[in-house]
Design an enzyme around this catalytic site. Structure first.
Site, PDB file in Angstrom:
ATOM      1  CG  ASN A 214      -0.235  -0.032   2.511  1.00  0.00           C
ATOM      2  OD1 ASN A 214       0.489   0.890   2.827  1.00  0.00           O
ATOM      3  ND2 ASN A 214      -0.394  -1.114   3.289  1.00  0.00           N
ATOM      4  CG  ASP A 310      -7.067  -5.731  13.874  1.00  0.00           C
ATOM      5  OD1 ASP A 310      -6.197  -5.061  14.472  1.00  0.00           O
ATOM      6  OD2 ASP A 310      -8.081  -5.223  13.351  1.00  0.00           O
ATOM      7  CB  ILE A 311      -1.021  -6.197  15.081  1.00  0.00           C
ATOM      8  CG1 ILE A 311      -0.631  -7.047  13.869  1.00  0.00           C
ATOM      9  CG2 ILE A 311       0.041  -6.281  16.153  1.00  0.00           C
ATOM     10  CD1 ILE A 311       0.519  -6.483  13.050  1.00  0.00           C
ATOM     11  CG  PHE A 329      -2.607   6.086  13.284  1.00  0.00           C
ATOM     12  CD1 PHE A 329      -1.896   5.786  14.440  1.00  0.00           C
ATOM     13  CD2 PHE A 329      -2.409   7.316  12.674  1.00  0.00           C
ATOM     14  CE1 PHE A 329      -1.005   6.700  14.979  1.00  0.00           C
ATOM     15  CE2 PHE A 329      -1.524   8.236  13.204  1.00  0.00           C
ATOM     16  CZ  PHE A 329      -0.814   7.933  14.357  1.00  0.00           C
ATOM     17  CE  LYS A 343     -10.995   1.348  11.355  1.00  0.00           C
ATOM     18  NZ  LYS A 343     -10.282   1.803  10.166  1.00  0.00           N
ATOM     19  CE  LYS A 347      -8.982  -1.953  13.883  1.00  0.00           C
ATOM     20  NZ  LYS A 347      -8.004  -2.665  13.063  1.00  0.00           N
TER      21      LYS A 347
END
Ligand code: C5P
Length: 406
Positions: A214, A310-311, A329, A343, A347
C-alpha cells in the site's frame, strides 16, 4: 550551558577539520571539558599542537601508544565521556563505524563504547550520495548513532550539494539536544517508559517475486518514534518496508509481512504504551507459492486471500500484560469521524488518531496531516500541520496520559 559535560571529540581527516578548532573553543566557552582524538588523516589538516592548545588537554592519536594506554586504556577513554562527537565524520570513518572495524584509535573507541555518539559528516557530494555511503548512513541510524548535518552548499572541492559539515554552533546545538535527550532519559516525562511503535506498510507476498503493498510512506510513524524518543522513552520501532528512514535513537525491528509484524510486536511486549501507525495489509495471499507463478496463455491467475491478524485489536484486547495506553490509527476516506469512533470501540483501543486519506487531501505519502484524536472523552480535531508537529503533539499527550506531566 554544558558545564562539567565531558565530550570526547574525534577529529577525522577532512578539510572541515579546521572548523573543529572553533567547535572546541565554543564547547569550552560553554563549560564543557573536551578530550580530543585526532585520526592520522586528521593530522593532515590540523596539527595536534593547535588541537591540544585549544582543548587544554592532551590529544590522543595512537592505539598502541603505550603512554596513552597506561594513562587511560582505550576502553576507559571511550566510556569516560557523556557524549562522543565525531567532527568531521569522513566517508571512510563512517564506513568503518558501520562495518564495526577497529584498526586505529578512533574506530576502536567508537566500537568499544556504550556512550551515545553524535556525528557531523563532511565529504564531497558524490561521496555522500554514493549508495555505499547511503547504506552506511542507514546502518548507523539503525545503530542509534545521532547525526547533525551535513548541510547543502558550496564545498572546498568546488562542487555544490549536501556534504558540507554543519557549522560549529549548529553542532553545539545538536550536542545540547543530544545531552538533553539523555537527561530526559533520566528525568524527562517518558523516562524509563517503553513504547512500541509500528510503522510503514506491510508487503504480502504473492509468490517469491511479487507482493501486495500500500502507499504508506512510514513518515508519520517515524516522526512519532522520534518524538517519543526525544521525550526520553525507550522506543521499539517495528517497521515494514517504508520509504522514510527510521528515527535515530530507537531500537529498529524490520519486518515485511503482517504476520512478521505481529510476531515482532509480541516479542517486544511488555510496553507502557503502544502506537499502531503501520498500514497493515488486511489480507494476505492464502497460499503464496515458493515458485514464481508462470504466465499462461488465456489463463488468468486467481488469488485467494486469507485474513491477516489484527495486531492492534489483539494487543488492545489482551487480558494480561496489555500496555497501559493503546493507540490506533484510522485512515479513512469517508465518514471519518463515525468510522473512526466505531473502530475505537470495535478494536478496544484507548485512542484512535483518525485521518482522511482521500486522494485530494494529499496526506498519504505527503508531509502534512490533519488528524482527529478520539478518546473516551470525545473527539478533538487538530489543525492541519506537518507530520513532525502531529507526532510531537501526540507524544506529549501520551506522556501526559502516562505520567500526568505536560
Ligand atoms: O482496521 P484498520 O486497518 O482500518 O485499522 C487501522 C489501525 O489498526 C491502525 O492503527 C493499524 O496499525 C492497525 N492494524 C493492525 N493490524 C491489522 C490491521 C490494522 O495493527 N491487521
Amino acid at each position: 550551558m554544558l558545564t562539567s559535560t565531558r565530550i570526547l571529540l574525534i577529529i577525522g581527516g577532512g578539510i572541515a577539520a579546521f572548523k573543529s578548532l572553533d567547535l572546541i573553543r565554543r564547547l569550552r566557552e560553554r563549560g564543557a571539558a573536551v578530550t580530543p582524538v585526532l585520526t592520522r588523516a586528521g593530522t593532515e589538516f590540523v596539527t595536534p599542537l593547535s588541537v591540544s592548545a585549544l582543548a587544554g588537554h592532551k590529544v590522543f592519536q595512537h592505539l598502541f601508544d603505550l603512554t596513552d594506554e597506561s594513562d587511560m586504556g582505550h576502553i576507559e577513554l571511550s566510556r569516560s565521556a557523556d557524549l562522543i562527537v565525531v567532527a568531521p565524520a569522513t566517508a571512510d570513518l563512517m564506513a568503518k563505524m558501520a562495518g564495526g572495524q577497529a584498526d586505529d584509535l578512533a574506530s576502536t573507541l567508537l566500537l568499544a563504547t556504550d556512550t551515545p555518539v553524535l556525528i557531523a559528516p563532511a565529504m564531497n557530494v558524490r561521496m555522500w550520495e554514493h549508495p555505499a555511503t547511503q547504506r552506511n548512513i542507514a546502518t548507523l541510524k539503525d545503530d542509534g548513532i545521532l547525526f547533525v548535518g551535513p548541510n547543502d552548499g558550496d564545498m572546498a572541492c568546488g562542487e555544490h550539494g549536501p556534504g558540507r559539515m554543519s557549522e560549529p554552533l549548529e553542532i553545539v546545538a545538536a550536542i545540547e539536544a543530544a545531552l538533553a535527550g539523555q537527561e530526559t532519559g533520566v528525568k524527562g516525562p517518558m523516562a524509563g517508559r517503553h513504547v512500541l511503535v509500528t510503522s510503514g506498510p506491510t508487503h504480502e507476498p504473492i509468490d517469491p517475486v511479487r507482493y501486495i503493498a500500500n502507499r504508506s510512506s512510514g513518515a508519520q510513524g517515524s516522526a512519532i518514534g522520534a518524538a517519543l524518543a526525544a521525550l526520553g522513552a525507550t522506543v521499539t520501532f517495528i517497521t515494514g518496508p517504508a520509504d522514510v528512514p527510521p528515527p535515530a535513537g530507537v531500537k529498529v525491528v524490520r519486518v515485511e509481512t503482517a504476520q512478521q509484524m505481529q510476531a515482532a510486536v509480541n516479542a517486544a511486549l511488555p510496553a507502557d504504551a503502544a502506537v499502531f501507525a503501520a498500514a497493515v495489509a488486511d489480507w494476505r495471499v492464502a497460499s503464496a507459492g515458493t515458485s514464481k507463478i508462470k504466465k499462461q496463455d488465456g489463463a488468468l491467475p486467481v488469488l485467494e486471500f486469507a485474513e491477516n491478524p489484527d495486531i492492534l485489536a489483539q494487543v488492545a484486547q489482551m487480558r494480561a500484560g496489555r500496555p497501559g495506553l493503546v493507540v490506533g490509527f484510522a485512515a479513512e476516506t469517508d465518514d471519518v469521524l463515525a468510522n473512526a469512533t466505531a473502530k475505537r470501540a470495535r478494536k478496544g483501543c484507548d485512542w484512535i488518531v483518525a485521518n482522511d486519506v482521500s486522494a485530494q487531501t494529499g496526506i498519504m505519502g505527503g508531509a502534512e496531516n490533519a488528524v482527529t484524536l478520539i478518546t473516551a472523552e470525545g473527539a478533538q480535531s487538530w489543525p492541519r500541520m506537518g507530520k513532525d508537529a502531529v507526532a510531537r503533539q501526540l507524544a506529549s499527550r501520551i506522556a501526559e496520559a502516562l505520567t500526568g506531566a505536560q
